[in-house]
Design an enzyme around this catalytic site. Structure first.
Site, PDB file in Angstrom:
ATOM      1  N   SER A   1       3.636  -1.525   9.477  1.00 22.67           N
ATOM      2  CA  SER A   1       2.302  -1.229   8.970  1.00 22.67           C
ATOM      3  C   SER A   1       1.328  -0.936  10.114  1.00 22.67           C
ATOM      4  O   SER A   1       1.584  -0.074  10.945  1.00 22.67           O
ATOM      5  CB  SER A   1       1.829  -2.390   8.103  1.00 22.67           C
ATOM      6  OG  SER A   1       0.675  -2.057   7.388  1.00 22.67           O
TER       7      SER A   1
ATOM      8  N   ASP B   1       4.198   5.090  -1.236  1.00 26.43           N
ATOM      9  CA  ASP B   1       3.388   4.082  -0.558  1.00 26.43           C
ATOM     10  C   ASP B   1       1.919   4.493  -0.600  1.00 26.43           C
ATOM     11  O   ASP B   1       1.520   5.480   0.002  1.00 26.43           O
ATOM     12  CB  ASP B   1       3.858   3.933   0.890  1.00 26.43           C
ATOM     13  CG  ASP B   1       3.270   2.708   1.574  1.00 26.43           C
ATOM     14  OD1 ASP B   1       2.228   2.208   1.103  1.00 26.43           O
ATOM     15  OD2 ASP B   1       3.859   2.256   2.568  1.00 26.43           O
TER      16      ASP B   1
ATOM     17  N   HIS C   1       5.360  -1.320   0.142  1.00 29.76           N
ATOM     18  CA  HIS C   1       4.865  -1.417   1.509  1.00 29.76           C
ATOM     19  C   HIS C   1       5.271  -2.740   2.151  1.00 29.76           C
ATOM     20  O   HIS C   1       4.863  -3.807   1.719  1.00 29.76           O
ATOM     21  CB  HIS C   1       3.342  -1.298   1.494  1.00 29.76           C
ATOM     22  CG  HIS C   1       2.729  -1.261   2.849  1.00 29.76           C
ATOM     23  ND1 HIS C   1       2.693  -0.119   3.606  1.00 29.76           N
ATOM     24  CD2 HIS C   1       2.138  -2.214   3.590  1.00 29.76           C
ATOM     25  CE1 HIS C   1       2.082  -0.377   4.752  1.00 29.76           C
ATOM     26  NE2 HIS C   1       1.739  -1.652   4.768  1.00 29.76           N
TER      27      HIS C   1
END
Length: 690
Positions: A513, A599, A653
């Site tokens: 991320s 996502d 995610h």
């Protein structure tokens, strides 16, 4: 009371009882919760009002809307009649072609990793079975209700299989990754749902919490830097919520309750770290807040638990874990340093408010959870009975401090097998995150233990932008300070190599991320420090994403990255470190990226652009230096990296569940072993590389 919210599922349902339900994701974004009794999961949509119709009116941020009936019937979506222009159609075609090309590329090259992936999966499953005691969904009885979770829905039922007569539920619903409305539902004979609270400032997210003594439900509206709390009296659940303290820019606060006083965990005042304060319920304004206890600087408050006569703070300081136990009777504070191997707390799911003992678990990336307790009566720490799986004894934990560019000392936590020799020839896996004030995840993972057993060194770099040293550590690494995190990461890796922990050709970097920002930036500025990199749903196209305010999280993210649309200096600064913007023709490390097709947090289009540009830059460099290229694959002695994008059609995610992440973890480790096969063959022979 959670300072940094995380996925806690059933635990939070119990905290809310019949008055509140909440689910948290890793970045404070709430998820819709289903609640039912004797209803199949597929019918749980009764509380999912994201597709419902609701009469709205303009109101200021944080306003309380009048009570009204609220229809939970599913709305009908009306297709847009807007015509797409040629540029949009062209862009969509390019996107689809890139997506198809990357999927075909992965299908072509995935076979080379199959055998090793299979071996790693088998090993991980073995370790998982060894260290997992109970994988069944718990059924917890609280009062007259039994709570359990199935297929993503939480159920509760009465012992006699009947609904309670006056049940009232407060809950939030998620839309476009945000929770900004609070609803109330009754389960009496006259069932109805009402909108209680709405938040119109896009920077703020709403969640619900019930105080430990079950006296108040709190409606919390939080941005990254500011918060506001409203109280619902649980004895009068139909009464309008009352404001505790109007939002003040830069002031975060959370509420607990004890003996008609509000206990306020807040950043208000100096130094800018968390403090425990209190105020009367009847006069809760900031001017009436009185200090109870203040944390020292560079101390991270992980969590706070409130009991009838005590408060327990779970702290991190200088890489070590502590308990600070505050007695409201004797007005004393007991500080307890926990075992040096411990890196994370895992708290009891639902401690009783009146208990005389606080139970918790300690863990590290390579140590399974071990149970401990603190006795308020005896004022001491109690290690629970020996578990079926003992604490790992052959792993050494080292804590280091690296000097960054501006002389700031940056903590590093290192793990390695004590039996390992010639550490400078061992493979090293470096972890980094450095955003949102969130700590690196250092809880137990089977794959980390497997790597230690196979001779790897693991290093966790606690760079600025994260939260390991408190709120100031985050502030010193966000917005116009983001480059400090990059300098910290470089200093950490260089120190590891200087001290003999591996060397660049045996070093890999892992990030997920927002951690992809610093990892990707390091590849642009100092690619010679690492040999390979694995990224999961990486944020690598910062500037383009922050320019698109129509995306769900962009406005809220401005408090972390800045607003390039409103500030030209901010735009230039983001551009100076953005991984995508700074790709250039040079010799890059090999990169394996896992991304998700749907996502919403990290749009796939940005990842596709990054991969295409990175691959082209690497090939351009190879052609300029007259290196031989065969089918764009690495040739022994060449400087052409493997740049691989694995696109998952399903998944979400940064998946955290073991079952869903097993294949991804195995592919990442297979890739790293292949890239570092030289050191693997030298050090592990057939054990870890064949």
């Amino acid at each position: 009371m959670k300072v940094r919210m995380s996925c806690v599922g059933l635990k939070n349902l119990l905290q809310g009882l019949s008055f509140s339900v909440k689910y948290y994701s890793k970045h404070n974004h709430l998820q819709t919760t289903c609640l039912s009794s004797k209803i199949k999961p597929k019918k749980c949509h009764i509380l999912d009002c994201s597709g419902s119709t609701c009469t709205r009116r303009t109101a200021p941020p944080g306003s309380i809307l009048p009570w009204r009936f609220f229809s939970c019937k599913e709305g009908t979506k009306i297709p847009s009649k807007r015509k797409q222009n040629t540029s949009i159609i062209t862009s969509e075609l390019l996107y689809k072609n890139l997506l198809k090309s990357e999927q075909e590329n992965w299908n072509d090259i995935s076979a080379r990793y199959e055998a090793m992936t299979k071996r790693i999966k088998a090993k991980l499953e073995e370790l998982h079975n060894r260290y997992t005691f109970n994988s069944e969904s718990p059924r917890i009885k609280f009062g007259e209700n039994v709570y359990f979770e199935e297929n993503g829905c939480i159920f509760f039922s009465k012992a006699d299989d009947e609904w309670a007569t006056n049940d009232v539920l407060y809950y939030t619903s998620q839309k476009n990754l945000k929770c900004q409305n609070v609803f109330m539902t009754t389960f009496s004979n006259q069932k109805h749902t009402k909108l209680v609270y709405t938040e119109q400032d896009a920077r703020f997210f709403v969640d619900i919490y019930c105080t430990k003594d079950r006296r108040f439900l709190t409606i919390n509206s939080n941005s990254k830097t500011t918060s506001e709390v409203w109280l619902v009296d649980c004895r009068q659940p139909f009464k309008l919520p009352a404001l505790v303290q109007a939002r003040t820019k830069g002031v975060i606060y959370h509420i607990e309750h004890r003996n008609d006083e509000l206990y306020i965990l807040t950043t208000y005042g100096e130094p800018a770290e968390y403090k425990l304060m209190k105020a009367p319920v009847a006069s809760s304004g900031l001017e009436n807040w009185q200090l109870v206890y203040a944390l020292e600087e560079k101390t991270k408050l992980v969590d706070l638990e409130m009991f009838s006569d005590h408060s327990v703070m779970f702290l991190k300081k200088a890489g070590h874990l502590y308990l600070n136990v505050i007695s409201f009777v004797s007005h004393s504070v007991q500080s307890v340093k926990l075992p040096t191997w411990a890196c994370e707390f895992e708290l009891e799911s639902h401690p009783e408010h009146t208990t005389s003992t606080c139970y918790f678990q300690l863990t590290s990336p390579v140590h399974p959870p071990k149970c401990f307790a603190y006795s308020f009566k005896e004022n001491n720490l109690i290690e629970q009975a020996v578990q079926e799986v003992p604490i790992i004894t052959n792993c050494h934990t080292t804590r280091l401090l690296a000097k960054s560019k501006d002389e700031t000392l940056v903590p590093i936590t290192v793990f390695h097998n004590m039996n390992s020799k010639e550490l400078h020839r061992r493979p090293l896996l470096v972890h980094v995150y450095g955003a949102y004030g969130i700590d690196l995840n250092m809880s137990f993972k089977e794959e980390k233990l497997m790597l230690i057993e196979e001779g790897w060194i693991l290093a966790y770099c606690h760079v600025r932008g994260g939260g390991e040293l408190g709120l100031s550590w985050h502030k010193d690494g966000c917005q116009h300070n983001k480059l400090k995190g990059l300098y910290d990461l470089k200093a950490c890796i260089m120190l590891l190599h200087e001290l003999g922990f591996s060397q660049p050709k045996y070093t890999a970097l892992a990030a997920a991320s927002a951690g992809g920002v610093l990892a990707g930036a390091l590849c642009n500025t100092d690619p010679e420090l690492i040999k390979a990199m694995v990224l999961q749903a990486p944020f690598v196209d910062v500037l383009n994403i922050m320019m698109k305010t129509h995306l769900p999280l962009t406005t809220e993210e401005q408090e972390e990255w800045g607003n390039p649309l409103a500030d030209e200096k901010c735009m230039k600064y983001i551009k100076s470190y953005c991984p995508y913007q700074n790709i250039k023709s040079q010799c890059y490390p090999s990169v394996f990226i896992t991304a998700y097709e749907n996502d919403q947090r990290i749009p796939l289009a940005g990842v596709l652009r990054y991969v295409q540009k990175l691959r082209k830059a690497a090939l351009d460099h190879a052609s300029k230096t007259n290196k031989k290229v065969i089918a764009s694959f690495i040739v022994p002695g060449n400087c052409i990296p493997n740049i691989i994008l694995d696109i998952q059609a399903n998944g979400s995610h940064c998946i955290s569940s073991w079952e869903d992440s097993l294949n991804e973890v195995a592919r990442h480790l297979a890739f790293l072993n292949k890239e570092l096969e030289e050191v693997c063959h030298l050090q592990h022979q057939t054990k870890s590389c064949k």
